[in-house]
Design an enzyme around this catalytic site. Sequence first.
Site, PDB file in Angstrom:
ATOM      1  CB  SER A   1      -0.890   0.009   1.247  1.00 34.72           C
ATOM      2  OG  SER A   1      -1.537   1.261   1.390  1.00 34.72           O
TER       3      SER A   1
ATOM      4  CE1 TYR B   1      -3.753  -2.597   5.274  1.00 33.47           C
ATOM      5  CE2 TYR B   1      -3.008  -0.452   4.466  1.00 33.47           C
ATOM      6  CZ  TYR B   1      -3.527  -1.720   4.223  1.00 33.47           C
ATOM      7  OH  TYR B   1      -3.795  -2.110   2.928  1.00 33.47           O
TER       8      TYR B   1
END
Length: 250
Positions: free
Chosen positions: A135, A145
């Site tokens: 990501s 994350y």
Amino acid sequence: MSRTALVTGASSGIGAEYARQLSSRGAEVVLVGRDESALRSLADEIGARGGRADVLVTDLLDAAQRSRVEERLAAGVDVLVNCAGYGLRRAFEESDIDDEARHLELHAEVTMRLTRAALPVMLDRRRGRILNVASVAGLVPRGTYGAAKAWVVSFSRWADAVYAPRGVTVTAVCPGFVHTNFHERLGLPPGQEGVPGWMWLDAPAVVRASLRDAARGRAVSIPSFRYKALVALSRLLPDRVVVPAASRGR
């Protein structure tokens, strides 16, 4: 085109789109995920278009179930797409630490284990392609994350440098916000993610761009000029500015 591709997280979203596009390019695809109904529906869709798809229903956080995927990879595939993943809704100081540990395990340890399972045959054949879906959050400070995805980026860059000369390329795919059911799974209905419209990307475009970058041997793929620009800008600014900006949206 490569003959066999195994895609994790193929039940929906970006993973399902990888399966569609790899199949359309001539690959036989192995669909890995937890949602058997969704996987079989995708397999039927691919079959109706003249492709071939096998279904491997698996919870990758269950070691016994994951071993079946590792055995399939050890038997030989030409492309591995590590796409399984999810986000956590709570702030770190409020989240359950066991949830955080499972989250890290899926993004980092499972990616490592499946890559390791696929490598020997790829190296023996002197050809193979591995795409690890990270990501853009892995390129800026953005919670646990982002930290997990930063591991994926670093691991992929290292693996590509080591194995590309031996015929196996490894690419970390770093999209931004993508229209999938990712945010719905966090309990956020469309329009309530706190993300401006211009920041959203479409899964087919992300997958096309990343496959093109992987074919060109790029270790990191950021499939959007706007996100390339944002990442470049973030490297010029102090964390006290970047962290609040990067924390917008879920």
